[in-house]
Design a protein around this motif. Structure first.
Motif, PDB file in Angstrom:
ATOM      1  N   ALA A 147      -7.076  -8.199  -9.557  1.00 58.32           N
ATOM      2  CA  ALA A 147      -8.240  -8.567  -8.591  1.00 58.32           C
ATOM      3  C   ALA A 147      -9.371  -8.771  -9.256  1.00 58.32           C
ATOM      4  N   ALA A 166       0.450 -11.896  -4.710  1.00 61.23           N
ATOM      5  CA  ALA A 166      -1.016 -11.719  -3.785  1.00 61.23           C
ATOM      6  C   ALA A 166      -0.571 -11.743  -2.424  1.00 61.23           C
ATOM      7  N   GLN A 222     -14.702  -5.463  -1.577  1.00 63.83           N
ATOM      8  CA  GLN A 222     -13.660  -6.221  -1.656  1.00 63.83           C
ATOM      9  C   GLN A 222     -12.232  -5.565  -1.451  1.00 63.83           C
ATOM     10  N   LYS A 275      -8.309  -6.591  -1.670  1.00 66.50           N
ATOM     11  CA  LYS A 275      -7.102  -7.476  -2.042  1.00 66.50           C
ATOM     12  C   LYS A 275      -5.751  -6.569  -1.932  1.00 66.50           C
TER      13      LYS A 275
END
Length: 646
Positions: free
Chosen positions: A461, A561, A487, A489
């Motif tokens: 990330a 991802a 953030q 992810k």
């Protein structure tokens, strides 16, 4: 004298033979099927001849095309490598009939050892011990191993633990053997689950000299196929080693053998030694023998074919060499073969050119593929063989495990982690090796590395954030001067587990929700340095499509991802079975409307010289069977639907 040599094979063994030819000043000729048009063995040969088509049956298994290729290219000799037609007496005879030199034993010797049943009878007559079971096995003979009389590589083999299982095992083994070797003959022999697989490297000239060039242990196997081999075999008494070598030499003399070959034996826990088969060719694992003797076995094959005399005895062995076969497969998913682009194959310290024990690093890499190549469904999933030599067995195991642990492998899933764990396993290091070792310890050898994966996801990330810096490219994406939302992810690891990363990059540095003790020292799109308490960790990151490869020195993760807002997909009916890999449907064992039980084999898919059996997930009814015999399927294709009882 041989001036030009065609290798009737592909991949790693073709490159290996070419390497010796370059040393000896012999011109080289490659053959290639269409999927191999850009393969490395083709690029390295002086001349290459196309075999139109993709399937082995249309290309590398066509003796007429191979002989014609040799004649068209002006070759005067043919080396068969291993696999394909390397043990075909008919191919050897066709090469000789065309006026070419055959780099291998006489066709009569190949034919004598071509059928395991006929070979066992011949060996028994020569006084070589064999394993036998009568024509009508009884409870006293159990467990049994059903084996194909022709071929090898674990094809056409089934373990039988009850007599009730025997008819189905015989039928399945016959079907697989017929498809793989064109011969459906099978036989039974006693199954020794904890026996050791030993073999002796043989070399014989045309003048009566037969060498037993040391021995090897090839007991670490999966699906009856070798994974780790070593020379010399550990823990043998001088008396047992003498018996082993004497039996191998007797086997060679019984058939008038010439050239390189291998006699394989099974050593029972009680010390009984029994002949298994003789491979009338060079073995995949021949590098370990080269490393402990300093010999070039390919050069000796060529010398024998040219009529040269061998010295009276081979050189003594020194030290220990261990080889690991690096496969594109997933051991945690029933050894499922994997396909796709190979972006990187990097093993620090390996030398692809050395053939003896004198390499500076003690490491050797024999690879058929490299960065930029495509791993396809057409051929064996072996990417490379990694070999380590050292003065002692412990040192060789440590050197090989470390080399594999430091390798960077970007592409299809491999068995690398299992190899490293197996080489470091206490039973292996103590020499307690047997053919069931990998199966007995499968869970611990394939357990996911859950502890280090979250930190690898954080590194991925942060590298992604560094790659998406603002217009001034001074601050990473997600940097905030004031308090803000973190953030977020998500990444999916190779074992299917998902890791959510929540972090903030502030003027005070990194703030990661799940890693309060982690500091960001440096970040770039290709690398990230983190401080975890007092420890500094360096990660190298590479992206290929939607996959992210995160490498620490001896720790590696493949991440994907995960879209936080994925598009909806149509749900699958309960009991839907999907193709786990691209391949060909080679067998159907149930039909629509049939009642099935959990674990029952419904069909089989063949890919990369391996057969994958698709089983019923639960008791129920086979309500749909889109799979048809001979159909080519892609990963995710619906094969069958089993409607559960409940």
């Amino acid at each position: 004298m041989i001036a030009s040599l065609l290798v009737a094979n592909r991949g790693e063994i073709a490159r290996r033979v070419f390497r010796t030819c370059r040393t000896l000043g012999i011109a080289t000729v490659a053959v290639y099927a269409d999927p191999d048009a850009d393969a490395r063995h083709v690029q390295e040969a002086d001349t290459a001849v196309r075999l139109p088509g993709a399937a082995p049956a249309d290309t590398y298994l066509r003796a007429d095309l191979l002989v014609r290729a040799a004649l068209d290219a002006g070759a005067d000799a043919v080396h068969p490598g291993y696999g394909f037609l390397s043990e075909s007496a008919e191919f050897a005879q066709a090469v000789l009939d065309a006026g070419l030199r055959w780099i291998g034993p006489p066709p009569a010797a190949i034919a004598a050892m071509g059928s395991k049943t006929a070979a066992k009878r011949l060996m028994a007559e020569a006084g070589v011990p064999v394993l036998t079971v009568g024509p009508d096995p009884t409870e006293a003979d159990l467990p049994l191993l059903v084996k194909a009389a022709s071929g090898g590589g674990g094809r056409g083999m089934r373990v039988v633990r009850t007599l009730a299982e025997l008819p189905a095992a015989l039928a399945a083994a016959r079907a697989e053997a017929a498809a793989a070797f064109g011969d459906d003959e099978v036989f039974c022999e006693p199954y020794l689950p904890t026996g050791r697989h030993l073999e002796v490297q043989l070399l014989a000239d045309a003048h009566g000299t037969v060498w037993a060039v040391g021995d090897r242990d090839c007991s670490l196997q999966r699906r009856h196929q070798k994974v780790i081999e070593e020379a010399p075999a550990p823990g043998l008494t001088p008396e047992l080693r003498e018996r082993l070598h004497a039996a191998a030499v007797a086997a060679a003399r019984a058939v008038g053998y010439q050239g390189a070959g291998t006699a394989e034996f099974l050593l029972a826990p009680d010390g009984r030694l029994a002949f298994l088969e003789m491979n009338t060719r060079l073995q995949v694992e021949h590098p370990v023998t080269e490393c402990v003797t300093g010999l070039d076995l390919v050069a000796l094959q060529l010398a024998v074919a040219e009529g040269e005399h061998l010295p009276a005895a081979p050189p003594p062995t020194r030290g220990c060499a261990i080889e690991a076969r690096l496969y594109a497969e997933d051991p945690a998913r029933d050894w499922q073969p994997a396909t796709g682009p190979l972006h990187l194959l990097e093993l620090p310290g390996t030398d692809v050119e050395f053939t003896t024990a004198q390499a500076p690093s003690g490491l050797r890499l024999d690879a058929g593929a490299g960065a930029g190549d495509q791993v396809t469904v057409h051929y064996d999933p072996m990417l490379a063989k990694v070999v380590a030599w050292a003065p002692t067995r412990t040192a060789a195991a440590r050197r090989l495990a470390d080399a594999l642990a430091r390798a960077r492998l970007h592409g299809p899933t491999t068995n690398r982690d299992l190899l490293v764990r197996a080489l470091r396993h206490p039973d292996f290091l103590a020499g307690r090796v047997h053919t069931a070792l990998l199966a007995d310890h499968h869970a611990e050898l394939t357990a996911p590395d859950g502890k280090s994966a979250p930190l690898a996801a954080l590194a991925a990330a942060l590298a992604d954030a560094a790659d998406r810096r603002g217009p001034l490219r001074e601050l990473p994406s997600g940097w905030r001067n004031l308090p803000s939302q973190p953030q977020v992810k998500r990444y999916r690891a190779a074992d299917g587990t998902e890791h959510e990363v929540r972090y903030l990059l502030t003027r005070d540095g990194l703030r990661a929700d799940d890693h309060p003790d982690v500091q960001l020292l440096r970040s770039a799109p290709e690398s990230v340095d983190l401080a975890v308490g007092p420890l500094r960790r360096h990660y190298r990151i590479a992206r290929h499509g939607d996959r992210i490869f995160v490498d620490a020195p001896t720790e590696h993760h493949t991440l994907t991802a995960v879209d936080r807002h994925p598009a909806p997909t149509a749900p699958l009916a309960p009991g839907t079975l999907l193709a786990p890999m691209p391949g060909t449907v080679v067998r159907l064992e149930a039909g629509p409307g049939e009642r099935v039980t959990a674990g029952q084999v419904l069909l089989a898919i063949e890919a990369m010289k391996m057969e994958h059996r698709v089983t019923a997930p639960t008791d129920g009814t086979l309500t749909d069977l889109p799979a048809t015999l001979g159909r080519q399927v892609e990963t995710g294709t619906v094969l069958a639907v089993v409607t559960p009882d409940h």
